[in-house]
Design an enzyme around this catalytic site. Structure first.
Site, short mmCIF file in Angstrom:
data_model
loop_
_atom_site.label_atom_id
_atom_site.label_comp_id
_atom_site.label_asym_id
_atom_site.label_seq_id
_atom_site.Cartn_x
_atom_site.Cartn_y
_atom_site.Cartn_z
N ASP A 1 0.83 -1.21 0.00
CA ASP A 1 0.00 0.00 0.00
C ASP A 1 0.87 1.26 0.00
OD1 ASP A 1 0.75 -0.72 2.70
OD2 ASP A 1 -0.75 0.67 3.48
N GLU B 1 0.15 -1.32 5.62
CA GLU B 1 1.26 -0.91 6.50
C GLU B 1 1.13 0.56 6.87
OE1 GLU B 1 5.22 0.63 7.70
OE2 GLU B 1 3.91 1.30 6.10
N HIS C 1 5.96 9.92 0.90
CA HIS C 1 4.74 10.59 1.34
C HIS C 1 4.58 12.00 0.76
CE1 HIS C 1 4.13 7.86 5.12
NE2 HIS C 1 4.72 7.21 4.13
ZN LIG Z 1 6.82 2.41 3.97
#
Ligand SMILES: [Zn+2]
Length: 392
Positions: free
Chosen positions: A76, A138, A360
């Site tokens: 993910d 995760e 991210h």
């Molecule tokens: Zn990661």
């Protein structure tokens, strides 16, 4: 290796094209990987979440019955909503020695390298098997890994070690903090605000709890457990969300907030929330019950991603540094699936391509050089696994 075997870069392009943001199913990617392994003659085990919309994949390469080494990656990725990307995040773009795309660093790059290495592993006379483990969820609290570990236990598979390929710039990392998320629900009694004393104000009691939580966090910083090998060498605890009330002229009946705890390996992770529960039970709830017998405070742990701490002289740590030709060890600031392997008694290190600096964020990328380093690392691992068992 045959010429028609895809390389890590091509595989990574394919993996990025699956939108596996944690809120979505990952089954498209999992089935694609299962098909790839099937073509190599490898059967995979899947273990599903309760919705059966998500699955972990586990596969074993090599015939040996000896305990094997797990190469673990999560499938993910974090959302891209509201992020100013220059390119389509789910279409890999190669530019100036980098591959851009959501998950390129965190952590489809590692998965691609392990899939590219699979044919190599299969051709080699492995004395110990290599396992591939690809998990779900995760990014939302390491939820898939414990399901995978339960499935392995049920199947009698007991690996001797685990390498989690989170982006570390191909450096061996041997520890991280644990991460917990708690919810706190405060139930009071509503009243017209002109009759405020007859109500039990849930928001105001939540505010007192939050002030106490801050106090506990300050004490943890000043007098709690310390480990100077972490950049923030103590426990942290903070409130992240709060919701309650309906209008200014109504004493609110309900308030809910969430808080986050980051704890050091080996330290008592239960103590901070226990202190908060004690304050609620001894001070706040008796006071609230004078206004309403229904009034209550419930503090519950919603997620626990355990800490990781592998000794610097562990055989697996030694193996990791040997394969890299780099003896520098470190700790990462974020939790990984490795905490669950560690808790299950399986020695674990974290080493993978790319940098967490790029994870991210918009325009996430992995450098092609990092992928090549990971390919070399896995080729060295293959050679090592052809040597009879020495414990790793
Ligand atoms: Zn990661």
């Amino acid at each position: 290796m045959q010429a028609d075997v895809p390389k890590s870069l091509e595989l990574l392009e394919a993996l990025i094209s699956f939108d596996t943001v944690s809120r979505n199913s990952n089954l498209g990617l999992i089935e694609w990987v299962r098909g790839y392994l099937k073509r190599l003659g490898v059967d995979a085990r899947l273990s599903y979440d309760v919705t059966e919309n998500k699955a972990n994949l586990f596969a074993t390469l090599g015939e040996s019955r000896e305990p094997g080494l797990v190469l673990c990656g999560h499938t993910d990725v974090v959302p891209v909503d509201g992020q100013p990307w220059d390119t389509d995040p789910f279409k890999a773009v190669a530019r100036e020695g980098r591959l851009y795309g959501r998950g390129s660093a965190d952590m489809k790059g590692f998965i691609a390298c392990t899939l590219a290495a699979a044919p190599l592993f299969l051709e080699a006379p492995l004395k110990r098997p290599i396992h591939l483990a690809y998990t779900y969820d995760e990014e939302v609290g390491c939820l898939g890994a414990p399901v995978l570990l339960r499935d392995l236990r049920a199947a009698g598979i007991r690996p001797s070690g685990c390498i989690v390929g989170e982006p570390t710039g191909m450096q061996v990392m041997i520890g991280h903090k644990g991460h917990r998320r708690y919810s706190c629900r405060v139930q009071g009694l509503e009243a017209h605000s002109s009759l405020a004393p007859s109500g039990v104000n849930a928001i105001e009691y939540a505010a007192r709890l939050i002030a106490r939580l801050r106090e506990i966090a300050r004490e943890l910083r000043e007098r709690g457990p310390r480990d100077e090998s972490f950049s923030v060498p103590y426990f942290t605890m903070s409130t992240g969300t709060i919701r309650g009330g309906t209008a200014a002229n109504i004493v609110p009946r309900e308030c809910e907030f969430h808080f986050d705890l980051r704890y050091l390996p080996g330290a008592d992770a239960d103590a901070p929330a226990e202190r908060l529960r004690r304050y609620a039970a001894r001070t706040l709830i008796p006071e609230m019950r004078r206004g309403s017998t229904e009034a209550n405070i419930r503090i519950e742990m919603e997620e626990d991603a355990p800490a990781l701490s592998t000794p610097s002289d562990d055989r697996l740590t030694y193996l990791g540094t040997k394969l890299l030709g780099n003896s520098r060890l470190g700790r990462v600031p974020f939790a990984t699936d490795g905490g669950h392997f560690h808790r299950a008694g399986i020695p674990t290190i974290v080493v993978g391509p790319g940098s967490i600096e790029q994870a991210h964020k918009p325009n996430e990328y992995v450098s092609i050089d990092q992928l090549a380093q990971c390919d070399r690392f896995l080729a060295n691992l293959k050679d090592e696994m052809c040597i009879p068992a020495r414990g790793v």
